[in-house]
Design a protein around this motif. Structure first.
Motif, PDB file in Angstrom:
ATOM      1  N   PHE A   1       4.365 -57.639  -0.808  1.00 17.00           N
ATOM      2  CA  PHE A   1       4.001 -56.219  -0.826  1.00 17.00           C
ATOM      3  C   PHE A   1       3.800 -55.759   0.609  1.00 17.00           C
ATOM      4  CE2 PHE A   1       0.407 -53.054  -2.110  1.00 17.00           C
ATOM      5  CZ  PHE A   1       1.288 -51.988  -2.040  1.00 17.00           C
ATOM      6  N   ARG A   2       4.605 -54.788   1.036  1.00 15.68           N
ATOM      7  CA  ARG A   2       4.492 -54.209   2.382  1.00 15.68           C
ATOM      8  C   ARG A   2       4.186 -52.725   2.218  1.00 15.68           C
ATOM      9  NH1 ARG A   2       9.601 -55.255   5.768  1.00 15.68           N
ATOM     10  NH2 ARG A   2       8.756 -57.353   5.682  1.00 15.68           N
ATOM     11  N   VAL A   3       3.084 -52.299   2.792  1.00 14.00           N
ATOM     12  CA  VAL A   3       2.648 -50.930   2.580  1.00 14.00           C
ATOM     13  C   VAL A   3       2.113 -50.356   3.890  1.00 14.00           C
ATOM     14  CG1 VAL A   3       0.308 -51.661   1.863  1.00 14.00           C
ATOM     15  CG2 VAL A   3       1.250 -49.461   1.053  1.00 14.00           C
ATOM     16  N   TYR A   4       2.300 -49.066   4.069  1.00 12.48           N
ATOM     17  CA  TYR A   4       1.836 -48.411   5.287  1.00 12.48           C
ATOM     18  C   TYR A   4       0.346 -48.098   5.211  1.00 12.48           C
ATOM     19  CZ  TYR A   4       6.812 -47.730   6.215  1.00 12.48           C
ATOM     20  OH  TYR A   4       8.157 -47.930   6.432  1.00 12.48           O
ATOM     21  N   TRP A   5      -0.265 -48.106   6.378  1.00  7.54           N
ATOM     22  CA  TRP A   5      -1.690 -47.825   6.538  1.00  7.54           C
ATOM     23  C   TRP A   5      -2.080 -46.519   5.843  1.00  7.54           C
ATOM     24  CZ3 TRP A   5      -3.758 -46.255  12.060  1.00  7.54           C
ATOM     25  CH2 TRP A   5      -5.154 -46.102  12.021  1.00  7.54           C
ATOM     26  N   LYS A   6      -1.235 -45.494   5.928  1.00  9.75           N
ATOM     27  CA  LYS A   6      -1.559 -44.171   5.382  1.00  9.75           C
ATOM     28  C   LYS A   6      -1.878 -44.217   3.893  1.00  9.75           C
ATOM     29  CE  LYS A   6       1.772 -41.214   4.629  1.00  9.75           C
ATOM     30  NZ  LYS A   6       2.929 -40.293   4.846  1.00  9.75           N
ATOM     31  N   PHE A   7      -1.285 -45.168   3.176  1.00  9.05           N
ATOM     32  CA  PHE A   7      -1.530 -45.261   1.738  1.00  9.05           C
ATOM     33  C   PHE A   7      -2.801 -46.058   1.427  1.00  9.05           C
ATOM     34  CE2 PHE A   7       3.137 -44.732   2.008  1.00  9.05           C
ATOM     35  CZ  PHE A   7       3.239 -43.534   1.322  1.00  9.05           C
ATOM     36  N   ILE A   8      -3.144 -46.989   2.304  1.00 11.18           N
ATOM     37  CA  ILE A   8      -4.351 -47.797   2.098  1.00 11.18           C
ATOM     38  C   ILE A   8      -5.609 -47.040   2.499  1.00 11.18           C
ATOM     39  CG2 ILE A   8      -5.566 -49.894   2.854  1.00 11.18           C
ATOM     40  CD1 ILE A   8      -3.315 -50.434   0.890  1.00 11.18           C
TER      41      ILE A   8
ATOM     42  N   GLU B   1      -8.055 -41.390   3.508  1.00 11.53           N
ATOM     43  CA  GLU B   1      -9.166 -40.687   4.128  1.00 11.53           C
ATOM     44  C   GLU B   1      -9.920 -41.680   5.003  1.00 11.53           C
ATOM     45  OE1 GLU B   1     -11.550 -38.031   1.561  1.00 11.53           O
ATOM     46  OE2 GLU B   1     -10.222 -38.714  -0.057  1.00 11.53           O
ATOM     47  N   MET B   2     -10.442 -41.233   6.122  1.00  5.77           N
ATOM     48  CA  MET B   2     -11.114 -42.144   7.034  1.00  5.77           C
ATOM     49  C   MET B   2     -12.230 -42.909   6.328  1.00  5.77           C
ATOM     50  SD  MET B   2     -13.278 -41.402  10.545  1.00  5.77           S
ATOM     51  CE  MET B   2     -12.060 -40.259  11.185  1.00  5.77           C
ATOM     52  N   GLY B   3     -12.121 -44.241   6.358  1.00  7.20           N
ATOM     53  CA  GLY B   3     -13.159 -45.091   5.793  1.00  7.20           C
ATOM     54  C   GLY B   3     -13.132 -45.220   4.285  1.00  7.20           C
ATOM     55  N   LYS B   4     -12.169 -44.585   3.628  1.00  5.32           N
ATOM     56  CA  LYS B   4     -12.041 -44.688   2.173  1.00  5.32           C
ATOM     57  C   LYS B   4     -10.740 -45.411   1.853  1.00  5.32           C
ATOM     58  CE  LYS B   4     -14.791 -40.595   1.148  1.00  5.32           C
ATOM     59  NZ  LYS B   4     -14.843 -39.271   0.451  1.00  5.32           N
ATOM     60  N   TYR B   5     -10.862 -46.589   1.268  1.00  3.40           N
ATOM     61  CA  TYR B   5      -9.713 -47.476   1.110  1.00  3.40           C
ATOM     62  C   TYR B   5      -9.215 -47.522  -0.328  1.00  3.40           C
ATOM     63  CZ  TYR B   5     -11.635 -48.997   5.582  1.00  3.40           C
ATOM     64  OH  TYR B   5     -12.121 -49.027   6.858  1.00  3.40           O
TER      65      TYR B   5
ATOM     66  N   VAL C   1       1.378 -42.505  10.642  1.00  2.00           N
ATOM     67  CA  VAL C   1       0.006 -42.986  10.478  1.00  2.00           C
ATOM     68  C   VAL C   1      -0.714 -42.071   9.497  1.00  2.00           C
ATOM     69  CG1 VAL C   1      -0.135 -44.039  12.769  1.00  2.00           C
ATOM     70  CG2 VAL C   1      -0.709 -41.616  12.488  1.00  2.00           C
ATOM     71  N   PRO C   2      -1.909 -42.451   9.022  1.00  5.81           N
ATOM     72  CA  PRO C   2      -2.642 -41.560   8.116  1.00  5.81           C
ATOM     73  C   PRO C   2      -2.827 -40.165   8.719  1.00  5.81           C
ATOM     74  CG  PRO C   2      -3.700 -43.707   8.204  1.00  5.81           C
ATOM     75  CD  PRO C   2      -2.641 -43.711   9.268  1.00  5.81           C
ATOM     76  N   GLY C   3      -2.798 -39.145   7.852  1.00  2.00           N
ATOM     77  CA  GLY C   3      -2.918 -37.776   8.347  1.00  2.00           C
ATOM     78  C   GLY C   3      -4.181 -37.538   9.138  1.00  2.00           C
ATOM     79  N   TRP C   4      -5.289 -38.117   8.709  1.00  3.43           N
ATOM     80  CA  TRP C   4      -6.553 -37.929   9.422  1.00  3.43           C
ATOM     81  C   TRP C   4      -6.495 -38.529  10.825  1.00  3.43           C
ATOM     82  CZ3 TRP C   4      -8.839 -42.365  11.045  1.00  3.43           C
ATOM     83  CH2 TRP C   4      -8.549 -43.539  10.345  1.00  3.43           C
ATOM     84  N   TYR C   5      -5.760 -39.661  10.947  1.00  3.25           N
ATOM     85  CA  TYR C   5      -5.646 -40.264  12.277  1.00  3.25           C
ATOM     86  C   TYR C   5      -4.714 -39.438  13.149  1.00  3.25           C
ATOM     87  CZ  TYR C   5      -5.248 -43.635  16.028  1.00  3.25           C
ATOM     88  OH  TYR C   5      -5.288 -44.230  17.280  1.00  3.25           O
ATOM     89  N   ARG C   6      -3.654 -38.893  12.571  1.00  7.06           N
ATOM     90  CA  ARG C   6      -2.765 -38.027  13.348  1.00  7.06           C
ATOM     91  C   ARG C   6      -3.523 -36.826  13.862  1.00  7.06           C
ATOM     92  NH1 ARG C   6       0.861 -38.796  16.443  1.00  7.06           N
ATOM     93  NH2 ARG C   6       2.114 -40.003  14.955  1.00  7.06           N
ATOM     94  N   ASN C   7      -4.401 -36.272  13.053  1.00 11.14           N
ATOM     95  CA  ASN C   7      -5.200 -35.126  13.508  1.00 11.14           C
ATOM     96  C   ASN C   7      -6.121 -35.507  14.652  1.00 11.14           C
ATOM     97  OD1 ASN C   7      -4.050 -33.458  11.577  1.00 11.14           O
ATOM     98  ND2 ASN C   7      -5.649 -33.859  10.050  1.00 11.14           N
TER      99      ASN C   7
ATOM    100  N   MET D   1     -10.003 -51.203   9.510  1.00  9.66           N
ATOM    101  CA  MET D   1      -9.380 -51.348   8.188  1.00  9.66           C
ATOM    102  C   MET D   1      -9.000 -52.806   7.925  1.00  9.66           C
ATOM    103  SD  MET D   1      -6.162 -51.814   6.713  1.00  9.66           S
ATOM    104  CE  MET D   1      -5.035 -51.290   8.008  1.00  9.66           C
ATOM    105  N   ILE D   2      -8.463 -53.504   8.927  1.00 11.00           N
ATOM    106  CA  ILE D   2      -8.091 -54.913   8.757  1.00 11.00           C
ATOM    107  C   ILE D   2      -9.332 -55.761   8.488  1.00 11.00           C
ATOM    108  CG2 ILE D   2      -7.122 -56.926   9.921  1.00 11.00           C
ATOM    109  CD1 ILE D   2      -5.060 -54.839   8.923  1.00 11.00           C
ATOM    110  N   ARG D   3     -10.406 -55.493   9.186  1.00  9.87           N
ATOM    111  CA  ARG D   3     -11.636 -56.262   8.957  1.00  9.87           C
ATOM    112  C   ARG D   3     -12.183 -56.012   7.546  1.00  9.87           C
ATOM    113  NH1 ARG D   3     -13.635 -58.630  13.596  1.00  9.87           N
ATOM    114  NH2 ARG D   3     -12.593 -57.961  15.537  1.00  9.87           N
TER     115      ARG D   3
END
Length: 470
Positions: free
Chosen positions: A93-100, A103-107, A141-147, A176-178
């Motif tokens: 399973f390979r998935v982009y950060w934006k889907f995981i 929202e910041m801090g919500k996984y 990257v996640p939208g919140w991080y792009r902002n 997020m990795i931690r």
């Protein structure tokens, strides 16, 4: 059923007692030489894998594939067979950060939980990569991080969507990795995690340009968080691979196996990059402790359309000690099935029990001494903590006697393992079948198929008869 722990060695005191006590059991030795078989074996952690799919799912059509997005689950009809593709024990399973982390801090751990549960139901474990991004705005990257960081700029590496030297990248991606490690490290259904730190699809483009501080902080996020689950680094550069290996035993992977000139007729990954990088980046012996997992460049049908020599590609991968292969859930050309079967019989580990000796009779409460000679005819060890065990079984009684063997040390070629396992003192006297297997410590059930005959329906292998006296 009872399981007894092994007691290695035979003490001098016990040997002297046995020598002077009467009556003394006859010390006839039984010698077993199992017959080797040539079957393709499905074993944990090795062989082909499915990609964004699971055993029994339809393959990708034509020469396309999907990656980076949440899995689209197919309706399962109960048939685990894969048409035009080998059966597997791994789902990738390979998935982009934006889907995981939408929202910041919500996984969205549910995406991984569902994949883990589905893999288990389909007889697989899950290999995972969370890539920071892909290419194009839709794979950003996640939208919140792009902002946070602003619009994409012309970075020095074409495959960068954001600046990895921005301290916010290490802070948020590393966090997020931690969190991932805190939740999933050691999960029984998690096969391995890719150390994905930068670049499109997490393949590591530009890793060599990172400052030591950034590189080490990103790698540390994985190594500090995954102490039990195997980590696999991309083959990128001497500093990145070298630092990871300086901290722990990590495997390595490449995502373009088979390229014989598809990008440039005068240059190829197979001839001009991988052989040199494996040596220059210091990963040549990493396979002895952690897995090597390789991914097809394009799909195998593309190799065939280009007229590339599949046997050469296979032989190179075996030389590099491959354990598993991602064909991107794309069909294997029918004409290549014999070559693929040859590959599967060498990929990873393949244990042949060549010789096993044990006493024809023993006493309850004593130790059952045995010798064994194993031939690993694969190109890598087994990296899982499965355990070797003997079983005494008749119609009334079943006893499992666990040995102390560390099968992770059984490298390709000959391996000797001699031991003595304690026979419970309350086992009833009588004749027993002596059997052997490599077991999963979680289920205490046979987990590894051996390349020998005499396999029973329950996964144990018959060795012969033994008499147990009071």
């Amino acid at each position: 059923m009872k399981i007894s722990l092994s007691i290695s060695g035979i003490s001098t005191v016990m040997t002297l007692i046995a020598a002077f006590c009467a009556p003394v059991l006859a010390q006839e030795t039984v010698v077993v030489r199992p017959r080797e078989i040539d079957d393709v074996l499905m074993n944990p952690g090795i062989g082909f894998m499915t990609f964004q799919r699971f055993n029994g799912d339809d393959l990708n059509a034509g020469k396309g594939w999907t990656e980076g997005k949440p899995i689209v689950y197919q309706e399962f009809d109960g048939d685990l067979q894969n048409k035009d593709h080998p059966m597997t024990t791994i789902a990738y399973f390979r998935v982009y950060w934006k889907f995981i982390e939408p929202e910041m801090g919500k996984y969205r751990w549910d995406l991984i939980d569902h994949a883990l549960k589905t893999a288990r139901r389909r007889g697989q474990t899950l290999m995972l990569r969370i890539a920071p991004y892909g290419t194009g705005k839709e794979n950003d990257v996640p939208g919140w991080y792009r902002n946070l960081v602003g619009e994409k700029k012309d970075w020095p590496v074409e495959k960068w969507q954001v600046d990895p030297e921005d301290p916010r990248y290490v802070k948020h991606f590393g966090k997020m990795i931690r969190a991932l490690g805190k939740r999933y490290d050691g999960h029984a259904d998690l096969e391995s995690v890719d150390v994905s730190i930068v670049g499109a699809w997490g393949e590591g483009a530009g890793s060599n340009r990172l400052t030591d501080k950034t590189r080490e902080s990103l790698i540390d996020a994985y190594i500090d968080s995954f102490k039990q689950t195997h980590l696999v680094t991309l083959l990128t550069d001497e500093k990145t691979n070298g630092y990871a290996l300086s901290r722990t035993d990590v495997g390595w992977r490449i995502d373009c196996l088979g390229d014989m000139g598809g990008f440039n007729p005068r240059w190829s990954h197979m001839n001009d990059y991988y052989p040199q990088a494996i040596i220059n980046f210091g990963v040549r012996d990493a396979w002895k402790k952690a897995p090597v997992t390789l991914e097809v460049c394009w799909v195998m049908q593309h190799w065939k359309d280009q007229g590339w020599d599949v046997d050469h590609i296979i032989d190179e991968s075996l030389k590099w000690h491959i354990s598993s292969f991602n064909a991107k859930s794309s069909p294997v050309p029918k004409e290549w099935q014999p070559s693929v079967n040859r590959w599967l019989k060498k990929m990873g580990y393949r244990f042949v029990l060549r010789k096993f000796t044990y006493p024809a009779a023993a006493k309850a409460g004593d130790k059952l001494s045995f010798t064994s000679w194993w031939d690993n005819k694969g190109v890598a060890p087994c990296y899982k903590e499965f355990y070797l065990a003997l079983r005494l079984k008749n119609e009334q009684t079943t006893e499992i006697l666990a040995a102390n063997a560390d099968i992770r040390t059984w490298l390709p070629g000959d391996n000797l393992y001699d031991d003595a396992v304690l026979i419970p003192d309350n086992i009833p006297a009588g004749e027993y079948d002596l059997q052997i297997a490599i077991l999963d410590p979680l289920s205490n059930e046979p987990k590894v198929k051996l390349a020998i005959s005499s396999r029973r329906p329950d996964g144990w292998y018959s060795l012969g008869k033994i008499k147990i006296a009071d």
